[in-house]
Every structure is written in structure tokens, then in C-alpha cells.
Design a protein around this motif. Structure first.
Motif, PDB file in Angstrom:
ATOM      1  N   TRP A  22       0.620  -1.131  -0.079  1.00  0.00           N
ATOM      2  CA  TRP A  22      -0.008   0.181   0.165  1.00  0.00           C
ATOM      3  C   TRP A  22       0.915   1.049  -0.083  1.00  0.00           C
ATOM      4  O   TRP A  22       0.480   2.176  -0.617  1.00  0.00           O
ATOM      5  CB  TRP A  22      -0.846   0.128   1.032  1.00  0.00           C
ATOM      6  CG  TRP A  22      -1.836   1.153   1.473  1.00  0.00           C
ATOM      7  CD1 TRP A  22      -2.824   1.543   0.696  1.00  0.00           C
ATOM      8  CD2 TRP A  22      -1.518   2.228   2.156  1.00  0.00           C
ATOM      9  NE1 TRP A  22      -3.401   2.687   0.781  1.00  0.00           N
ATOM     10  CE2 TRP A  22      -2.652   3.314   1.990  1.00  0.00           C
ATOM     11  CE3 TRP A  22      -0.746   2.550   3.340  1.00  0.00           C
ATOM     12  CZ2 TRP A  22      -2.820   4.530   2.876  1.00  0.00           C
ATOM     13  CZ3 TRP A  22      -0.714   3.672   3.888  1.00  0.00           C
ATOM     14  CH2 TRP A  22      -2.130   4.613   3.804  1.00  0.00           C
ATOM     15  N   GLN A  25       2.258   1.631  -3.477  1.00  0.00           N
ATOM     16  CA  GLN A  25       1.105   2.147  -4.494  1.00  0.00           C
ATOM     17  C   GLN A  25       0.853   3.747  -4.131  1.00  0.00           C
ATOM     18  O   GLN A  25       0.638   4.409  -5.053  1.00  0.00           O
ATOM     19  CB  GLN A  25      -0.023   1.568  -4.527  1.00  0.00           C
ATOM     20  CG  GLN A  25      -0.837   1.398  -2.937  1.00  0.00           C
ATOM     21  CD  GLN A  25      -1.935   2.718  -3.362  1.00  0.00           C
ATOM     22  OE1 GLN A  25      -2.512   3.068  -4.343  1.00  0.00           O
ATOM     23  NE2 GLN A  25      -2.173   3.328  -2.152  1.00  0.00           N
ATOM     24  N   ALA A  31      -1.346   0.558  -8.330  1.00  0.00           N
ATOM     25  CA  ALA A  31      -1.734  -0.651  -7.148  1.00  0.00           C
ATOM     26  C   ALA A  31      -1.385  -2.113  -7.826  1.00  0.00           C
ATOM     27  O   ALA A  31      -1.531  -3.192  -7.044  1.00  0.00           O
ATOM     28  CB  ALA A  31      -3.127  -0.429  -6.747  1.00  0.00           C
ATOM     29  N   TYR A  91      -7.439  -2.052 -10.816  1.00  0.00           N
ATOM     30  CA  TYR A  91      -7.235  -1.145  -9.689  1.00  0.00           C
ATOM     31  C   TYR A  91      -7.488   0.287 -10.076  1.00  0.00           C
ATOM     32  O   TYR A  91      -8.031   1.140  -9.386  1.00  0.00           O
ATOM     33  CB  TYR A  91      -5.663  -1.267  -9.310  1.00  0.00           C
ATOM     34  CG  TYR A  91      -5.328  -2.565  -9.005  1.00  0.00           C
ATOM     35  CD1 TYR A  91      -5.958  -3.131  -7.671  1.00  0.00           C
ATOM     36  CD2 TYR A  91      -4.725  -3.655  -9.531  1.00  0.00           C
ATOM     37  CE1 TYR A  91      -5.787  -4.270  -6.938  1.00  0.00           C
ATOM     38  CE2 TYR A  91      -4.282  -4.878  -9.271  1.00  0.00           C
ATOM     39  CZ  TYR A  91      -5.030  -5.180  -8.034  1.00  0.00           C
ATOM     40  OH  TYR A  91      -4.652  -6.743  -7.458  1.00  0.00           O
ATOM     41  N   ARG A  95      -9.624   3.160  -8.351  1.00  0.00           N
ATOM     42  CA  ARG A  95      -9.301   4.384  -8.082  1.00  0.00           C
ATOM     43  C   ARG A  95     -10.306   5.375  -8.528  1.00  0.00           C
ATOM     44  O   ARG A  95     -10.541   6.284  -7.874  1.00  0.00           O
ATOM     45  CB  ARG A  95      -8.066   4.517  -8.376  1.00  0.00           C
ATOM     46  CG  ARG A  95      -7.215   5.888  -8.139  1.00  0.00           C
ATOM     47  CD  ARG A  95      -5.481   5.719  -8.590  1.00  0.00           C
ATOM     48  NE  ARG A  95      -4.879   4.719  -8.314  1.00  0.00           N
ATOM     49  CZ  ARG A  95      -4.163   4.395  -7.096  1.00  0.00           C
ATOM     50  NH1 ARG A  95      -4.338   5.448  -6.008  1.00  0.00           N
ATOM     51  NH2 ARG A  95      -3.261   3.282  -7.084  1.00  0.00           N
ATOM     52  N   ASP A 103      -7.026   6.220  -1.880  1.00  0.00           N
ATOM     53  CA  ASP A 103      -5.830   5.745  -0.907  1.00  0.00           C
ATOM     54  C   ASP A 103      -6.432   4.997   0.280  1.00  0.00           C
ATOM     55  O   ASP A 103      -5.738   3.923   0.558  1.00  0.00           O
ATOM     56  CB  ASP A 103      -4.757   6.818  -0.517  1.00  0.00           C
ATOM     57  CG  ASP A 103      -4.303   7.333  -1.533  1.00  0.00           C
ATOM     58  OD1 ASP A 103      -3.859   6.740  -2.644  1.00  0.00           O
ATOM     59  OD2 ASP A 103      -3.878   8.741  -1.819  1.00  0.00           O
ATOM     60  N   MET A 106      -7.885   1.858  -0.808  1.00  0.00           N
ATOM     61  CA  MET A 106      -6.916   0.674  -1.365  1.00  0.00           C
ATOM     62  C   MET A 106      -6.172   0.044  -0.069  1.00  0.00           C
ATOM     63  O   MET A 106      -5.962  -1.293  -0.164  1.00  0.00           O
ATOM     64  CB  MET A 106      -6.106   1.378  -2.092  1.00  0.00           C
ATOM     65  CG  MET A 106      -5.085   0.512  -3.139  1.00  0.00           C
ATOM     66  SD  MET A 106      -6.382  -0.035  -4.420  1.00  0.00           S
ATOM     67  CE  MET A 106      -6.604   1.412  -5.488  1.00  0.00           C
TER      68      MET A 106
END
Length: 122
Positions: A22, A25, A31, A91, A95, A103, A106
């Protein structure tokens, strides 16, 4: 080591690995790199269980080699495939749908995947 302690260590391993994914990313905005980290983590769990388990040494070594090499090979393949490439469409869609919460969401999505990682490692 008793099975509960082995499992709790496995939980810590997957939590740390997905947290690192995480954080990565956050920096790269890709991600998809979690896919490689997932494979490495699953291979790492094979090593962990081989080391702390109660199987005969030959069987434990076989588990460590087979699981560890599988995770290493798949993780390297996924890493090379995703590094410096556009984010995987799955991903990217997350997003986009999550907007300003992407964020945070995720992070929890990565951690949710740990359930399946731990089940598969069992």
C-alpha cells in the motif's frame, strides 16, 4: 511452535507485506504491484510454515523449496510485467470509483485480500 503462534506470525507477515504494498502504491500510483507482493507473501508463508511446522525435515524442505520458488518466480514475473507500466485496469477502476477515498480504500482492500492469502496458505 504451536499452530496458533505460527498462524499469528503469518497474520503479521501478510499485514506487513500488504501495508508495504500500500505504501508503494501511494508513491507510484500503481496498485497492480500488489499482485507481485501477494505472490512473494504466499511463497514466504510456505517458507514460514516449513520452518515452524512439525513435518519431517525432508517434507519441510520440499515445502519450502516448492512454495518458495513458486512465489519467487510468479512474483518476479508480475513485478516485471507491472513495473513502470500503467496501472492495471482493475485497480484503476477502483481508484476512479473511490475518488478522494481511493488511498484509504486501497489500504483496506489490500488487507481484505489477506483473508484469502491466509486461507490459501493453509
Amino acid at each position: 511452535m504451536n499452530p496458533l503462534n505460527a498462524f499469528l506470525i503469518a497474520v503479521a507477515i501478510v499485514f506487513a507485506a500488504k501495508t508495504a504494498a500500500w505504501l508503494l502504491q501511494l508513491k507510484t500510483k500503481n496498485a497492480g504491484l500488489v499482485d507481485a507482493i501477494w505472490a512473494w507473501t504466499l511463497g514466504g508463508l510456505a517458507l514460514h510454515y516449513a520452518i515452524v511446522g512439525s513435518a519431517p525435515a525432508e517434507l519441510a524442505a520440499l515445502l519450502a523449496v516448492m512454495g518458495g520458488l513458486w512465489g519467487l518466480r510468479l512474483g518476479l514475473h508480475l513485478w516485471v510485467r507491472n513495473w513502470n507500466k500503467p496501472e492495471d485496469w482493475r485497480y484503476a477502476q477502483f481508484r476512479k470509483n473511490w475518488g478522494s477515498n481511493a488511498d484509504r480504500n486501497m489500504f483496506w482492500f489490500f488487507q481484505f485480500q489477506n483473508i484469502f492469502t491466509l486461507l490459501l496458505s493453509a
